[in-house]
Design an enzyme around this catalytic site. Structure first.
Site, PDB file in Angstrom:
ATOM      1  N   CYS A  58       0.818  -1.211   0.000  1.00  0.00           N
ATOM      2  CA  CYS A  58       0.000   0.000   0.000  1.00  0.00           C
ATOM      3  C   CYS A  58       0.851   1.259   0.000  1.00  0.00           C
ATOM      4  O   CYS A  58       0.368   2.335  -0.329  1.00  0.00           O
ATOM      5  CB  CYS A  58      -0.875   0.068   1.242  1.00  0.00           C
ATOM      6  SG  CYS A  58      -2.112  -1.196   1.340  1.00  0.00           S
ATOM      7  N   ASP A  60       1.980   2.482   2.810  1.00  0.00           N
ATOM      8  CA  ASP A  60       2.129   2.817   4.220  1.00  0.00           C
ATOM      9  C   ASP A  60       1.476   1.782   5.114  1.00  0.00           C
ATOM     10  O   ASP A  60       0.543   1.079   4.714  1.00  0.00           O
ATOM     11  CB  ASP A  60       1.675   4.242   4.568  1.00  0.00           C
ATOM     12  CG  ASP A  60       0.365   4.637   3.912  1.00  0.00           C
ATOM     13  OD1 ASP A  60      -0.418   3.728   3.606  1.00  0.00           O
ATOM     14  OD2 ASP A  60       0.143   5.844   3.748  1.00  0.00           O
ATOM     15  N   CYS A  74       5.340   7.714   4.561  1.00  0.00           N
ATOM     16  CA  CYS A  74       5.931   9.011   4.262  1.00  0.00           C
ATOM     17  C   CYS A  74       5.999   9.873   5.513  1.00  0.00           C
ATOM     18  O   CYS A  74       5.576   9.468   6.594  1.00  0.00           O
ATOM     19  CB  CYS A  74       5.117   9.697   3.186  1.00  0.00           C
ATOM     20  SG  CYS A  74       3.391   9.892   3.627  1.00  0.00           S
ATOM     21  N   CYS A 106      -3.319   9.581   5.450  1.00  0.00           N
ATOM     22  CA  CYS A 106      -2.370   9.219   6.517  1.00  0.00           C
ATOM     23  C   CYS A 106      -3.052   9.311   7.879  1.00  0.00           C
ATOM     24  O   CYS A 106      -2.818   8.493   8.761  1.00  0.00           O
ATOM     25  CB  CYS A 106      -1.154  10.141   6.497  1.00  0.00           C
ATOM     26  SG  CYS A 106      -0.153   9.969   5.024  1.00  0.00           S
TER      27      CYS A 106
END
Lengths: 410, 295
Positions: free
Chosen positions: B35, B37, B61, B105
């Site tokens: 994916c 992350d 990230c 995120c």
């Protein structure tokens, strides 16, 4: 370290930055050479005329454009200056080549390109397929980034108008053999376009011996020239329809008053590129090899993408397992090092690099890929500094990732 | 380069609570290397039933690392019921905002927290308390995003583009197979909020619009054409099935209609509206028309 409660210091152990930042993102764009700036400035100040005008102001500007055209032609080894069509960018040159050819052969509805092209060609090909009903074949590559000649041979058809295949890949530096490909393409009567935006200035080009290449794109800002200027080489006798229509500039193949200063800068940059071609393939190649060897040796679980193939002398693309590229870039930037990543997170899309994916590099590696692209302005000191810093950065990020050799998935 | 806030940079350069909690009470793992992350979140409860320690490990990230870090700070000292109320917007807010493309995120943080709490109740051999978590079905298989997560993002932010949904939730960022489903969900939600708007006075407002507010000739012409298509093409077809349709109001690209007869009670009225009425009006009047059913 990760056992200590509270705060973790991502910068721990990083060497002190060098006084000047280190630019290793030359496949994205390059520093404008001081010699280039020098020829551009007077064209922005005193010699501001329109090259098409019938007075001394126009004559000075026209002279500058003529000179530049010859300089670009010389870098490409073109037989005639008028085979050079100046454009506003490499992307524009690519668009003119592909669409201009399709429009010149309205009965041919098929084109061929590769899955690893720059978006200037790949995005265009997808658009032609989706919105304009063209039939497009996207050729794949193997794990090392190589094309399969048989796949190309099988894809060629009687109604193939144009084949567009890059000379050097911008992400991995992997080279395609334009001469060998051109033989197959010409055998079937299609027009052959080569995107040489990354190759120009790094590899010798000679359009007089590359006789099977009809169209070839180059860009100013990839070889220490200014942005906003490029060129399409159009071999004499090649049919192409203009895409920007209006004035008679570029012999009716691209309307619009020439961006004189940028064109002149581009020309000068081509001169310099020829002078430095050997340097690129000796000194710059050595720097790249030194960097790549040091990183592969000092950092566990990493590999160089495309390294099994012939590559551009300046490019190294390395995947660091278990970590993600954006974090690496942010930390590199903190200590003044500029590089780029094929990671999804740096692009705003969720897809990692289409080039690495086409090569079958697993997601697990492509998210942590970093591209270093060097130039003649880099030094051994800079290379050694990067080679000393990156192992620390990778180690820090690996200290906070949940994955490692024993556990690569939840 | 992303326009990250100073807080994002602070939490990226100096992440808090890195690692794993020793003898944790709950561990949540979401995402994967594929994916791009992934987050592992563990926590331990204190004697007072509040989260005494929370730690994270993140593959991702800068903003994923920062979101994880700030989340561990946010949950400390909270009861599970309190922690369950933390939204991804709060996580992003705590970081002084995230770029639009990076909102997912913060969603990952929220999901890891949820997963860790589910794990806690499992370890206790207890059922997850009703209402603490939302039941979900997976919509995007590439990034394992639930239909509920997507619906919530669309409704909260009134998203109208698949691309925006992807930025907020990651759903649709992979193979693209679920784009169709996301599009359907967007239309569902759009209808829902438009109906809500209409119910909360939208229609009355329209009725009260002074006549001069609409360019009369253009509106008449357009409404006339809509009426014509409704009368000559659409209504006869519906009457074959014992139903009928009334034009309630036209406003910009929106056409409010009421289904009557058999159509009013029909479970497939949604399909009738979108698949037939709207398609016809789009074809014969203009492509931007949205048909909204009102009761």
């Amino acid at each position: 370290m990760s056992d200590a409660p509270g705060t973790f210091n991502m910068a721990a152990g990083l060497p002190e930055p060098l006084p000047e930042p280190i630019y290793m993102d030359n496949n994205a764009t390059t520093a404008v050479a001081p010699e280039v700036v020098e020829v551009m400035l007077p064209l922005l100040t005193e010699h501001y005329g329109n090259p098409s005008s019938m007075h001394r102001f126009g004559a000075a500007a026209g002279q500058a454009v003529d000179t530049a055209r010859q300089q670009v032609a010389a870098l490409l080894g073109a037989a005639h200056g008028n085979e050079i069509v100046l454009t506003g960018s490499g992307s524009e040159a690519d668009n003119l080549a592909v669409v201009g050819t399709l429009h010149a052969y309205p009965d041919k509805r098929h084109l061929i390109t590769t899955a690893v092209e720059h978006p200037a060609v790949l995005g265009l090909a997808r658009d032609l397929e989706k919105r304009h009903g063209y039939d497009v074949t996207f050729l794949g590559v193997d794990n090392d980034g190589r094309l399969d000649p048989d796949e190309l041979r099988d894809a060629l058809r009687d109604d193939t108008a144009v084949v567009s295949i890059m000379m050097a890949n911008n992400e991995t530096g992997v080279l395609f053999d334009s001469a060998a490909i051109s033989e197959m393409v010409k055998e079937r009567g299609a027009v052959f376009h080569v995107d040489a935006v990354q190759a120009a200035g790094k590899l010798p080009l000679d359009m007089q011996s590359l006789t099977g290449v009809d169209l070839l794109s180059v860009s100013g800002h990839k070889l220490h020239g200014p942005k906003g200027v490029g060129a399409l080489y159009v071999r004499r006798g090649t049919k192409i329809r203009p895409q920007i229509v209006g004035g008679h500039q570029e012999r009716g193949r691209r309307a619009g008053t020439e961006n004189v200063a940028a064109v002149a800068g581009f020309g000068r940059a081509c001169d310099l590129a020829m002078e430095n071609l050997e340097l690129e393939n000796t000194v710059v190649r050595d720097l790249r090899d030194r960097l790549e060897a040091a990183l592969l040796q000092r950092i566990p679980d990493c590999l160089a993408n495309g390294a099994a193939c012939e590559r551009l002398p300046n490019t190294s693309n390395i995947s660091f397992h278990y970590i993600e590229g954006e974090g690496i870039l942010l930390l590199l930037d903190r200590i003044g090092i500029a590089a780029s990543s094929g990671s999804a997170c740096t692009s705003g899309s969720l897809e990692p690099s289409h080039v690495l994916r086409a090569m079958g590099v697993p997601f697990t590696q492509s998210h942590g890929s970093i591209r270093f692209s060097l130039s003649r302005y880099n030094t051994v000191e800079q290379v050694d500094y990067v080679a000393a810093s990156l192992p620390v950065i990778v180690e820090r990020l690996r200290q906070i990732t949940p994955f490692n050799a024993e556990r690569a998935t939840f | 380069m992303w326009n990250y806030s100073d807080k994002v940079f602070d939490h990226f350069m100096n992440p808090r609570n890195v690692g794993e909690v020793e003898s944790p009470d709950g561990v949540g793992e979401v995402g994967s290397m594929a994916c791009g992350d992934a987050l592992r979140l563990s926590f331990r409860l204190g004697d007072d039933g509040r989260i005494a320690d929370a730690r994270f490990q993140t593959f991702g990230c800068g903003s994923a690392i920062a979101s994880s870090s700030v989340l561990t700070e946010m949950v400390k000292g909270l009861t599970l019921e309190e922690a369950a109320k933390i939204t991804n917007e709060q996580i992003a807010g705590e970081l002084d905002g995230l770029p639009r493309e990076k909102m997912h995120c913060s969603v990952m943080g929220r999901e890891a927290l949820e997963a860790a709490m589910i794990d806690y109740y499992k370890r206790q051999g207890r059922n997850v308390p009703c209402g603490l978590l939302q039941e979900s079905t997976e919509l995007c298989h590439c990034y394992q995003v639930s239909r509920e997560t997507v619906r919530e993002a669309i409704m909260t932010h009134r998203l109208t583009e698949i691309e925006d949904v992807t930025h907020h939730t990651k759903a649709g960022g992979g193979c693209g197979e679920c784009h169709h489903d996301i599009g359907d969900l967007i239309r569902d939600c759009q209808d829902k909020w438009e109906r809500e708007d209409a119910a909360s006075g939208g229609l009355q407002e329209l009725a009260e619009l002074p006549a001069a507010a609409v360019p009369v000739a253009a509106a008449d012409d357009r409404e006339g054409r809509i009426r014509e298509v409704l009368v000559t093409d659409i209504a006869p077809a519906l009457r074959n099935d014992g139903g009928d349709i009334e034009l309630v109001r036209c406003h910009n690209e929106r056409v409010y209609v009421r289904l009557t007869g058999n159509c009013a009670a029909c479970k497939a009225s949604e399909a009738t509206i979108k698949g037939f009425v709207e398609a016809q009006l789009r074809e014969f009047v203009d492509e931007t028309i949205q048909v909204i059913e009102v009761d």
